[in-house]
Design an enzyme around this catalytic site. Sequence first.
Site, PDB file in Angstrom:
ATOM      1  N   TYR A 182     -10.250   2.980 -11.835  1.00 44.63           N
ATOM      2  CA  TYR A 182     -10.243   4.063 -10.502  1.00 44.63           C
ATOM      3  C   TYR A 182     -10.263   5.307 -11.024  1.00 44.63           C
ATOM      4  CZ  TYR A 182      -7.883  -0.530  -8.889  1.00 44.63           C
ATOM      5  OH  TYR A 182      -7.416  -1.687  -8.510  1.00 44.63           O
ATOM      6  N   GLU A 190       5.418  -5.760   2.262  1.00 39.18           N
ATOM      7  CA  GLU A 190       4.884  -6.677   1.108  1.00 39.18           C
ATOM      8  C   GLU A 190       4.380  -5.419  -0.036  1.00 39.18           C
ATOM      9  OE1 GLU A 190       2.753  -9.598   2.621  1.00 39.18           O
ATOM     10  OE2 GLU A 190       0.920  -8.273   2.525  1.00 39.18           O
ATOM     11  N   ARG A 248      -6.147   0.603 -14.951  1.00 41.14           N
ATOM     12  CA  ARG A 248      -6.487   1.576 -14.016  1.00 41.14           C
ATOM     13  C   ARG A 248      -7.232   2.728 -14.203  1.00 41.14           C
ATOM     14  NH1 ARG A 248      -2.898   3.879 -11.190  1.00 41.14           N
ATOM     15  NH2 ARG A 248      -3.818   3.499  -9.215  1.00 41.14           N
ATOM     16  N   GLY A 280       0.579  -1.219  -0.146  1.00 44.08           N
ATOM     17  CA  GLY A 280      -0.079   0.030  -0.156  1.00 44.08           C
ATOM     18  C   GLY A 280       0.859   1.231   0.058  1.00 44.08           C
ATOM     19  N   GLY A 290       4.070  -3.806  -3.632  1.00 42.51           N
ATOM     20  CA  GLY A 290       4.135  -3.987  -4.967  1.00 42.51           C
ATOM     21  C   GLY A 290       4.480  -2.689  -5.804  1.00 42.51           C
ATOM     22  N   ARG A 291       3.370  -1.815  -5.766  1.00 44.11           N
ATOM     23  CA  ARG A 291       3.431  -0.659  -6.360  1.00 44.11           C
ATOM     24  C   ARG A 291       4.917   0.227  -6.310  1.00 44.11           C
ATOM     25  NH1 ARG A 291      -1.536   1.568  -7.620  1.00 44.11           N
ATOM     26  NH2 ARG A 291      -2.325   0.459  -5.856  1.00 44.11           N
ATOM     27  N   CYS A 304     -14.920  -1.716 -26.968  1.00 41.50           N
ATOM     28  CA  CYS A 304     -16.067  -1.309 -26.894  1.00 41.50           C
ATOM     29  C   CYS A 304     -16.650  -0.924 -25.659  1.00 41.50           C
ATOM     30  CB  CYS A 304     -17.004  -2.125 -27.758  1.00 41.50           C
ATOM     31  SG  CYS A 304     -16.871  -2.205 -29.414  1.00 41.50           S
ATOM     32  N   GLU A 305     -16.107  -0.039 -24.907  1.00 39.62           N
ATOM     33  CA  GLU A 305     -16.598   0.411 -23.545  1.00 39.62           C
ATOM     34  C   GLU A 305     -16.129   1.870 -23.575  1.00 39.62           C
ATOM     35  OE1 GLU A 305     -17.707  -0.690 -20.810  1.00 39.62           O
ATOM     36  OE2 GLU A 305     -17.940  -2.733 -21.367  1.00 39.62           O
TER      37      GLU A 305
HETATM   38  C1  PLP Z   1      -2.251  -6.272  -3.260  1.00 36.28           C
HETATM   39  C2  PLP Z   1      -1.783  -6.462  -1.972  1.00 36.28           C
HETATM   40  C3  PLP Z   1      -0.128  -6.010  -1.692  1.00 36.28           C
HETATM   41  C4  PLP Z   1       0.519  -4.873  -2.665  1.00 36.28           C
HETATM   42  O1  PLP Z   1      -0.226  -3.814  -2.835  1.00 36.28           O
HETATM   43  P1  PLP Z   1       0.531  -2.440  -3.215  1.00 36.28           P
HETATM   44  O2  PLP Z   1      -0.304  -1.561  -3.153  1.00 36.28           O
HETATM   45  O3  PLP Z   1       1.031  -3.104  -4.766  1.00 36.28           O
HETATM   46  O4  PLP Z   1       1.663  -2.160  -2.530  1.00 36.28           O
HETATM   47  C5  PLP Z   1       0.699  -6.561  -0.679  1.00 36.28           C
HETATM   48  N1  PLP Z   1      -0.215  -7.290   0.307  1.00 36.28           N
HETATM   49  C6  PLP Z   1      -1.321  -7.993   0.026  1.00 36.28           C
HETATM   50  C7  PLP Z   1      -2.052  -8.975   0.835  1.00 36.28           C
HETATM   51  C8  PLP Z   1      -2.004  -7.514  -1.176  1.00 36.28           C
HETATM   52  O5  PLP Z   1      -3.307  -7.980  -1.506  1.00 36.28           O
END
Ligand code: PLP
Length: 420
Positions: free
Chosen positions: A313, A271, A309, A230, A273-274, A340-341
């Site tokens: 969103y 954890e 995205r 997050g 990702g983004r 087609c959206e």
């Molecule tokens: C999606 C997710 C993440 C990664 O979220 P980011 O916004 O990409 O940092 C980490 N942990 C869990 C459990 C997730 O579902």
Amino acid sequence: MPMSQSFKERLFPITEQLVEHYGSPFHIYDEVGIRETGENLKKLFSGVEGFREYYAVKALPNPEILRLMLDMGFGFDCSSIGELVLSRQIGARGEDIMFTSNNTDQKEFEVAAGEGGCVLNLDDISLIDKVPDFPELICFRYNPGPRRTGNVIIGNPVEAKYGLSHEQVIDAYRLAQQRGAKRFGLHTMVASNELDYTYMVETARMVLEITSMVESELGIKFEFVNIGGGFGIPYQPDQKALDIESLASEIETMFADFKSSHSYVPRMYMESGRFMTGPHGCLVTSAINHKDIYRKYIGVDACMSALMRPALYEAYHHIDVIGKEDDIKDQVYDVAGSLCENNDKFAVQRELPKIDEGDILVIHDTGAHGHAMGFQYNAKLRTKELLLREDGSVELIRREETLDDYFATLNFEKNCFSPK
Ligand SMILES: *Cc1c(COP(=O)(O)O)cnc(C)c1O
């Protein structure tokens, strides 16, 4: 700032050649940027004992990208069988993998336990009895409910389907002990794309408080806490980046304080990702049409199957036009795909330089939750993925989908059923 200056400087001069060589559209990722972000994270959190990033595989599930993460010593956050298999294929084993599923089924438990296992992060108290061979090391996902206001994207924790309620926490760890667990972790994730670092600091404080609560009830000393993902990135040019330096230093102090008052301290995991890959990827697409009706449209050769995205969103993704980066933005366009959206638009009423057919557009910040989210609706196929290596060479790391892929699931044995 979306997309780093350094990535631009290495990519933009070769974009035309890449389009010539590979054809457009494609996503391209930046090895240099990903490594810099990862190494910086490790450096900033080096004062936090046992810090480890578990890269959220769903953000960019490509084996070449995951190899970079493994190489930096990171683990993997998986939430499906496919992600488990993918992580193991590139060599992750056992405690390199956190399995954070939701609404878990038996097959997932079986795969999670196979091939050296992984760290099982249970989403609910009712799952304790459903784990076939209860592991020695167990983690639970915590949902603070009304104790925390969610951030804008992930919503209010009370409405979120994830995790144990506050009232269930003690019972969950007690039941896990009864099933033989001896090592424990605690996980939460209460934000998405959060740019306010103090929210993350509060999350770390919250999980430490929960470990103290469980310790005083059950005598458990936690091996780790995981504050989830997050961590936000600025998609808009005027947004400020997450203050990761302050985040790291405040967490370091907090964990050191915990250690002096508790005489031990859990390791801290995240954890993300983004934050790890989001800015280090972009979608390269060519302008193939323009139309002038009630609005001006630029039609490009990519569509929302490559990047959901904006449609999902209303997310902003910055756009540069190759060779026209410094031109005045005296046009207002909707940049649209072919699906087609009507929400198949990469930009709505965006000020851009005058775009001609054949121009190459670079859509920023597609390195996380970009290609991975794509779908095949309307028989639109997913793009290829490229990797810009540290030495400046470029490598195809996933081919584009073909019609054969689209028709693959129609190739099956006849199977009819007649009710008795
Ligand atoms: C999606 C997710 C993440 C990664 O979220 P980011 O916004 O990409 O940092 C980490 N942990 C869990 C459990 C997730 O579902």
